[in-house]
Design an enzyme around this catalytic site. Structure first.
Site, PDB file in Angstrom:
ATOM      1  N   HIS A  92       3.472  -9.809  14.331  1.00 62.30           N
ATOM      2  CA  HIS A  92       2.340  -9.193  13.318  1.00 62.30           C
ATOM      3  C   HIS A  92       2.937  -7.929  12.845  1.00 62.30           C
ATOM      4  CE1 HIS A  92      -1.364  -8.576  11.366  1.00 62.30           C
ATOM      5  NE2 HIS A  92      -1.622  -7.470  12.086  1.00 62.30           N
ATOM      6  N   GLN A 149      -6.746  -8.198   7.051  1.00 65.41           N
ATOM      7  CA  GLN A 149      -7.925  -8.484   7.017  1.00 65.41           C
ATOM      8  C   GLN A 149      -8.991  -7.426   7.654  1.00 65.41           C
ATOM      9  OE1 GLN A 149      -8.452 -12.146   9.342  1.00 65.41           O
ATOM     10  NE2 GLN A 149      -7.116 -13.344   7.950  1.00 65.41           N
ATOM     11  N   GLU A 174     -12.904  -2.424  16.277  1.00 63.02           N
ATOM     12  CA  GLU A 174     -11.921  -3.380  16.633  1.00 63.02           C
ATOM     13  C   GLU A 174     -11.250  -2.899  17.864  1.00 63.02           C
ATOM     14  OE1 GLU A 174      -9.128  -3.623  13.300  1.00 63.02           O
ATOM     15  OE2 GLU A 174     -10.647  -4.857  12.102  1.00 63.02           O
ATOM     16  N   ARG A 186       0.292  -0.449  18.306  1.00 60.05           N
ATOM     17  CA  ARG A 186      -0.124  -0.083  17.101  1.00 60.05           C
ATOM     18  C   ARG A 186      -1.741  -0.037  17.413  1.00 60.05           C
ATOM     19  NH1 ARG A 186      -2.341  -2.811  11.594  1.00 60.05           N
ATOM     20  NH2 ARG A 186      -2.460  -4.290  13.156  1.00 60.05           N
ATOM     21  N   VAL A 219       0.772  -1.299  -0.077  1.00 67.11           N
ATOM     22  CA  VAL A 219       0.145   0.079   0.178  1.00 67.11           C
ATOM     23  C   VAL A 219       0.679   1.176   0.073  1.00 67.11           C
ATOM     24  CG1 VAL A 219      -0.393  -0.048   2.510  1.00 67.11           C
ATOM     25  CG2 VAL A 219      -2.105   1.190   1.279  1.00 67.11           C
ATOM     26  N   GLY A 274      -9.258  -3.964   8.209  1.00 72.09           N
ATOM     27  CA  GLY A 274      -9.878  -2.772   7.659  1.00 72.09           C
ATOM     28  C   GLY A 274      -9.045  -1.467   7.652  1.00 72.09           C
ATOM     29  N   HIS A 286      -0.052  -9.915  17.161  1.00 72.82           N
ATOM     30  CA  HIS A 286      -1.404 -10.078  17.035  1.00 72.82           C
ATOM     31  C   HIS A 286      -1.938 -11.181  18.099  1.00 72.82           C
ATOM     32  CE1 HIS A 286      -5.555 -10.550  15.428  1.00 72.82           C
ATOM     33  NE2 HIS A 286      -5.175  -9.601  14.615  1.00 72.82           N
ATOM     34  N   ARG A 316      -4.067  -4.565  21.532  1.00 74.78           N
ATOM     35  CA  ARG A 316      -3.585  -6.017  21.433  1.00 74.78           C
ATOM     36  C   ARG A 316      -2.520  -6.417  22.166  1.00 74.78           C
ATOM     37  NH1 ARG A 316      -3.186  -5.413  14.582  1.00 74.78           N
ATOM     38  NH2 ARG A 316      -5.445  -5.799  14.370  1.00 74.78           N
ATOM     39  N   HIS A 341      -1.619  -7.200   1.012  1.00 74.81           N
ATOM     40  CA  HIS A 341      -2.661  -8.187   0.402  1.00 74.81           C
ATOM     41  C   HIS A 341      -3.353  -9.110   1.605  1.00 74.81           C
ATOM     42  CE1 HIS A 341      -4.124 -11.436  -2.367  1.00 74.81           C
ATOM     43  NE2 HIS A 341      -3.603 -12.289  -1.336  1.00 74.81           N
TER      44      HIS A 341
END
Length: 524
Positions: free
Chosen positions: A342, A55, A123, A377, A20, A57, A235, A283, A52
């Site tokens: 992660h 998951q 989330e 994060r 991205v 968003g 994660h 997290r 890619h």
């Protein structure tokens, strides 16, 4: 001894990476009228980026909702545990809606709750529903698809491994590249590192095979500082299967946003009494709670019970497919999960436009430390940052190239690198620098990361020496931070130390296996 390069090229802007941030940067520089080349070390361009696989968003404040930029900033600062740059967070969050609408202009399509209205989910760590998503839990794939389509006009080259950022005493001059044509030079006044993360430091990770800390090593070898690398976010819910290793599927945090519960084998809550937000805590809190429960029970995993979610298969097709691939039906039984490496919260020190301290060198996405994430994060802030800062870096790099003009890069003197065998490094990092660290373990880790001299003759060699450099920095910074903060947990120091609410800045010493002594110092 220097020899002539096998090939040469020259452009205005070189972008390293096709996720991205890299494609957003390349498109922005191209649209600013500069000549651009985008380099990808993989032999193919489809399905190889961390983008890619994302998951959850994109966290973004939409107009005409009860949400606000200030609320999103507050949630981000809370997750960052005192190490975020508040001004940087505000700048990036406030620019989010513009960046997402630009992505929609490039063809991205997000799920809708009604015609013309994006569906929003929540989330961990978020006080509002502000996560836009696509294909249920396939947002990253949609972002990548849209950017790949828009980037059709760009010069994108596969199997090109950037092994050095070239510069003189004042600024960037280009990059040294290994390709099928041999060792070559691309001269350029602007270089953008968008190489992603460092998850392959660990035996099991949600990251793809290419997440080998390339940009961290390239920046350090160029004399540029990195910061906050001790903060590796694990994660909380990576799919567990016996004998799993390498890239493992994550189980989206959005499941917990929709009501899934974390339980141990006896059906007891993992997070009850741990945090007021329970399973939707940040997290680091959830990952640490899972790690503690696994240590206490001796079990290899815990469970995520999502059987109460209506329409699970259509809402979460990616998770459903991953589970069924290992013989688990998430509609009928709880999903076994463990924390997995992660996201790197730190990286190459930049401003909010991706500019590093070396003129002409930019970094964007996971490889960069903008001040957005601090010590941890906030979920779904990564695609947001990649879009915003990637675009800004592309525009800034284009402007720099226009002012500086063409550059001529010379072949550097060869450098000797050392690195242990990759599996050995990954086992050591997983054992001593995972969710919970100790002084003894980190000291042992630091002593095991030298390894033999490695000649960089191909992609695998380059990745191995990059991983070794990054591992040394992570170990040194984690040993220096004698507290628990964000996603850095030290067993001997259970609490945060107020006087350590500052970032550790790390530079490489004269060779690639000695890390400059880190000190707790403020990063501007």
């Amino acid at each position: 001894m220097r020899t002539a390069p096998a090939w040469r090229d020259a452009v205005d802007v070189v972008v390293v990476g096709t996720g991205v941030a890299g494609l957003a940067a390349g498109l922005a520089a191209h649209r600013a009228g500069r000549s651009v080349v985008v380099l990808n070390k993989a032999a193919r361009l489809v399905g190889v980026t961390a983008t890619h696989y994302a998951q959850g968003g994109i966290a973004v404040v939409l107009p005409d909702t009860d949400d606000s930029v200030e609320a999103h900033v507050a949630d981000t600062l809370a997750a960052g545990a005192g190490l975020c740059d508040a001004e940087a967070v505000y700048s990036i969050v406030a620019d989010g809606y513009r960046a997402v609408t630009e992505l929609v202009g490039d063809g991205a399509r997000f799920d809708e709750s009604s015609p013309g209205r994006w569906a929003l989910t929540r989330e961990g760590g978020h006080s509002q529903r502000r996560i836009v998503h696509a294909g249920g839990d396939a947002t990253g794939a949609e972002v990548q698809r849209a950017l790949d389509r828009a980037a059709g006009a760009l010069d994108i080259r596969s199997s090109h491994v950037v092994v050095r950022v070239l510069h003189d005493d004042a600024a960037v001059t280009g990059v040294l590249v290994l390709s099928s044509h041999g060792l070559g030079i691309i001269s350029a006044p602007s270089v953008i590192l968008a190489t992603g993360g460092l998850g392959q430091l660990y035996s099991a990770t949600t990251n793809p095979d290419g997440s080998t800390a390339d940009g961290i090593a390239l920046a350090l070898w160029a004399g540029v500082a990195v910061s906050d690398l001790e903060f590796v976010q694990f994660h909380p819910t990576m799919l567990y299967a016996v004998g799993s290793g390498g890239r493992c599927p994550l189980v989206s945090e959005a499941l917990r946003g929709e009501g899934a519960k974390l339980l141990d084998r006896q059906g007891r809550s993992i997070t009850a009494g741990v945090h007021p937000m329970g399973d939707l805590a940040p997290r680091d809190v959830v990952a640490a709670a899972i790690d503690a429960r696994m240590r206490a029970t001796g079990e290899p995993c815990v469970y995520l019970d999502a059987r109460g979610i209506d329409g699970f298969e259509s809402r979460f097709p990616t998770v459903t497919g991953s589970c069924r691939a290992v013989g688990i039906d998430p509609v009928r039984r709880p999903i076994p999960v463990v924390p997995g490496a992660h996201y790197s919260c730190g990286g190459v020190v930049t401003d909010v436009s991706g500019q590093t301290e070396l003129p002409g060198l930019f970094a964007a996405g996971e490889v960069a430390r903008t001040g957005m994430h601090g010590a941890n994060r906030l979920a779904s802030n990564s695609l947001l940052e990649g879009l915003v800062v990637g675009g800004r870096a592309g525009r800034a790099a284009a402007a720099h190239a226009a002012v500086v003009g063409p550059r001529h890069a010379n072949l550097p003197e060869p450098t000797l690198h050392t690195a242990p065998e990759r599996a050995e490094l990954q086992r050591a990092m997983s054992r001593e620098a995972s969710v919970v660290r100790t002084a003894d373990g980190l000291q042992q880790l630091s002593g095991s990361l030298a390894g033999p001299v490695r000649r960089v003759a191909g992609r695998r060699d380059f990745e191995d020496v990059s991983l070794a450099v990054a591992a040394r920095v992570v170990a040194a910074a984690a040993l220096a931070r004698t507290e628990s903060r964000g996603c850095h947990h030290r067993a001997e120091y259970q609490d945060a130390a107020p006087e350590q609410a500052r970032s550790i800045v790390v530079r490489l010493a004269d060779d690639d296996h000695t890390v400059g002594v880190p000190a707790l110092a403020a990063v501007g």
